[in-house]
Design a protein around this motif. Sequence first.
Motif, mmCIF file in Angstrom:
data_model
loop_
_atom_site.group_PDB
_atom_site.id
_atom_site.type_symbol
_atom_site.label_atom_id
_atom_site.label_comp_id
_atom_site.label_asym_id
_atom_site.label_seq_id
_atom_site.Cartn_x
_atom_site.Cartn_y
_atom_site.Cartn_z
ATOM 1 N N LYS A 158 0.845 -1.185 0.000
ATOM 2 C CA LYS A 158 0.000 0.000 0.000
ATOM 3 C C LYS A 158 0.882 1.237 0.000
ATOM 4 C CE LYS A 158 -4.175 -1.807 0.421
ATOM 5 N NZ LYS A 158 -5.281 -1.523 -0.484
ATOM 6 N N SER A 159 0.400 2.278 -0.650
ATOM 7 C CA SER A 159 1.168 3.509 -0.635
ATOM 8 C C SER A 159 1.024 4.175 0.708
ATOM 9 C CB SER A 159 0.634 4.473 -1.691
ATOM 10 O OG SER A 159 -0.558 5.058 -1.229
ATOM 11 N N ALA A 175 0.273 11.065 -9.353
ATOM 12 C CA ALA A 175 1.700 11.018 -9.669
ATOM 13 C C ALA A 175 2.525 10.731 -8.413
ATOM 14 C CB ALA A 175 2.138 12.333 -10.310
ATOM 15 N N GLN A 176 2.113 11.305 -7.281
ATOM 16 C CA GLN A 176 2.807 11.045 -6.020
ATOM 17 C C GLN A 176 2.661 9.584 -5.602
ATOM 18 O OE1 GLN A 176 1.125 13.845 -3.296
ATOM 19 N NE2 GLN A 176 2.242 15.597 -4.118
ATOM 20 N N LEU A 177 1.453 9.050 -5.765
ATOM 21 C CA LEU A 177 1.212 7.654 -5.412
ATOM 22 C C LEU A 177 2.035 6.717 -6.288
ATOM 23 C CD1 LEU A 177 -2.665 7.767 -4.926
ATOM 24 C CD2 LEU A 177 -0.965 7.407 -3.139
ATOM 25 N N VAL A 178 2.081 7.006 -7.588
ATOM 26 C CA VAL A 178 2.867 6.177 -8.511
ATOM 27 C C VAL A 178 4.341 6.178 -8.112
ATOM 28 C CG1 VAL A 178 3.728 5.986 -10.881
ATOM 29 C CG2 VAL A 178 1.314 6.444 -10.484
ATOM 30 N N LYS A 179 4.855 7.354 -7.828
ATOM 31 C CA LYS A 179 6.269 7.490 -7.465
ATOM 32 C C LYS A 179 6.603 6.638 -6.245
ATOM 33 C CE LYS A 179 9.763 11.031 -6.465
ATOM 34 N NZ LYS A 179 9.992 12.494 -6.292
ATOM 35 N N LYS A 180 5.741 6.670 -5.237
ATOM 36 C CA LYS A 180 5.984 5.916 -4.010
ATOM 37 C C LYS A 180 5.879 4.408 -4.247
ATOM 38 C CE LYS A 180 4.415 9.599 -0.952
ATOM 39 N NZ LYS A 180 3.350 10.071 -0.034
ATOM 40 N N LEU A 181 4.876 3.995 -5.036
ATOM 41 C CA LEU A 181 4.692 2.562 -5.291
ATOM 42 C C LEU A 181 5.815 1.995 -6.152
ATOM 43 C CD1 LEU A 181 0.837 2.446 -5.838
ATOM 44 C CD2 LEU A 181 2.099 1.330 -4.001
ATOM 45 N N VAL A 182 6.250 2.752 -7.150
ATOM 46 C CA VAL A 182 7.352 2.306 -8.016
ATOM 47 C C VAL A 182 8.626 2.142 -7.197
ATOM 48 C CG1 VAL A 182 8.878 3.019 -9.894
ATOM 49 C CG2 VAL A 182 6.416 3.224 -10.167
ATOM 50 N N LYS A 183 8.896 3.099 -6.323
ATOM 51 C CA LYS A 183 10.099 3.043 -5.479
ATOM 52 C C LYS A 183 10.031 1.865 -4.518
ATOM 53 C CE LYS A 183 12.966 5.712 -2.292
ATOM 54 N NZ LYS A 183 13.146 4.577 -1.381
ATOM 55 N N ALA A 184 8.864 1.657 -3.897
ATOM 56 C CA ALA A 184 8.714 0.554 -2.959
ATOM 57 C C ALA A 184 8.936 -0.788 -3.647
ATOM 58 C CB ALA A 184 7.333 0.595 -2.320
ATOM 59 N N ALA A 185 8.412 -0.934 -4.866
ATOM 60 C CA ALA A 185 8.604 -2.177 -5.619
ATOM 61 C C ALA A 185 10.068 -2.350 -6.013
ATOM 62 C CB ALA A 185 7.705 -2.178 -6.856
ATOM 63 N N ALA A 186 10.699 -1.258 -6.425
ATOM 64 C CA ALA A 186 12.105 -1.310 -6.839
ATOM 65 C C ALA A 186 13.006 -1.711 -5.676
ATOM 66 C CB ALA A 186 12.536 0.041 -7.399
ATOM 67 N N ASP A 187 12.648 -1.296 -4.476
ATOM 68 C CA ASP A 187 13.426 -1.680 -3.290
ATOM 69 C C ASP A 187 13.435 -3.193 -3.108
ATOM 70 O OD1 ASP A 187 14.003 0.946 -2.729
ATOM 71 O OD2 ASP A 187 12.436 1.180 -1.216
ATOM 72 N N GLU A 190 11.476 -5.507 -7.716
ATOM 73 C CA GLU A 190 10.250 -5.864 -8.417
ATOM 74 C C GLU A 190 9.775 -4.673 -9.256
ATOM 75 O OE1 GLU A 190 8.769 -8.637 -8.609
ATOM 76 O OE2 GLU A 190 9.435 -9.872 -6.909
ATOM 77 N N LYS A 191 8.764 -4.948 -10.068
ATOM 78 C CA LYS A 191 8.187 -3.907 -10.917
ATOM 79 C C LYS A 191 6.677 -4.086 -10.951
ATOM 80 C CE LYS A 191 8.383 -1.987 -15.602
ATOM 81 N NZ LYS A 191 8.959 -2.139 -16.951
ATOM 82 N N ILE A 192 5.938 -2.988 -10.761
ATOM 83 C CA ILE A 192 4.480 -3.081 -10.823
ATOM 84 C C ILE A 192 3.997 -2.730 -12.228
ATOM 85 C CG2 ILE A 192 4.120 -2.623 -8.369
ATOM 86 C CD1 ILE A 192 3.436 0.279 -9.116
ATOM 87 N N ASP A 193 2.859 -3.299 -12.592
ATOM 88 C CA ASP A 193 2.256 -3.005 -13.894
ATOM 89 C C ASP A 193 1.230 -1.883 -13.811
ATOM 90 O OD1 ASP A 193 3.615 -5.138 -15.214
ATOM 91 O OD2 ASP A 193 2.183 -6.544 -14.339
ATOM 92 N N GLY A 194 0.581 -1.782 -12.648
ATOM 93 C CA GLY A 194 -0.483 -0.793 -12.538
ATOM 94 C C GLY A 194 -0.662 -0.282 -11.124
ATOM 95 N N LYS A 201 -7.186 7.230 1.048
ATOM 96 C CA LYS A 201 -5.959 7.954 0.735
ATOM 97 C C LYS A 201 -4.766 7.033 0.482
ATOM 98 C CE LYS A 201 -7.586 11.993 3.236
ATOM 99 N NZ LYS A 201 -7.436 12.875 4.409
ATOM 100 N N SER A 202 -5.040 5.812 0.060
ATOM 101 C CA SER A 202 -3.954 4.905 -0.290
ATOM 102 C C SER A 202 -4.293 4.145 -1.559
ATOM 103 C CB SER A 202 -3.684 3.922 0.856
ATOM 104 O OG SER A 202 -4.813 3.100 1.073
ATOM 105 N N ALA A 203 -3.263 3.621 -2.192
ATOM 106 C CA ALA A 203 -3.453 2.866 -3.429
ATOM 107 C C ALA A 203 -2.586 1.631 -3.382
ATOM 108 C CB ALA A 203 -3.095 3.730 -4.642
ATOM 109 N N ALA A 204 -2.868 0.667 -4.237
ATOM 110 C CA ALA A 204 -2.094 -0.581 -4.269
ATOM 111 C C ALA A 204 -1.400 -0.729 -5.617
ATOM 112 C CB ALA A 204 -3.017 -1.775 -4.023
ATOM 113 N N GLY A 205 -0.199 -1.288 -5.584
ATOM 114 C CA GLY A 205 0.477 -1.662 -6.815
ATOM 115 C C GLY A 205 -0.030 -3.025 -7.241
#
Length: 210
Positions: A158-159, A175-187, A190-194, A201-205
């Motif tokens: 979750k973001s 855009a802020q949510l995407v940035k956080k989710l991409v970074k979390a996956a990269a840590d 991994e890589k998210i598709d969507g 106030k949260s989103a899922a990769g």
Amino acid sequence: MCMKSSILLLLLLTTWTISFSQDQKGVARVNRINGVDVYIMNEPLNTYEVVIEVTTGLKAASLLTNGLVNESISEKAAQFVNRTIKIAEEYKSSRYEFDAIIYSSGKKIIAVMYKDPKPEYKLMARVQKIEGVEIYILSEPITEYEVFNSKKGGLKMKSLITDGLVNNSIEEDVAQLVKKLVKAAADDNEKIDGLLYGAGKSAAGIKFKK
């Protein structure tokens, strides 16, 4: 049936299957708010004509808190819908009847009326991408997916709460949510598709199933 006809039929079916599969990529089924189809950062598959253009307007919350209220994306979308309904009711004219609202970017939306809508395209849309990530806001992918799980804790990825303020656009919040989710996956290498967002106030990769 002769051999040539069988081969030709097989090729046609294979081509149609591949084409159909590709068409489903990036396609979402959108939600409704107060009876209005809501397209947030996606485009209806049905054709349409623009009826009204609506801006966010000045919000009471912004006046009272100097713009520091942290509104959710769904709250902002609901404000757009309610504002559009109010405008349409004020005019009380068939000229201002609409089926859906569409948000692409910035701080305004358009209210639209479908033109010769096809039943198979009802609530269907083609989504936008940010940093190569498909954006599913108040919508859900047609293709099968799974919520990305962090290897570090086995918890759903979750973001953090978006830093979006009341005077941020929906696009900026996403855009802020995407940035956080991409970074979390990269840590986790991994890589998210969507990105999948439904409310709050949260989103899922998400990752699409192969």
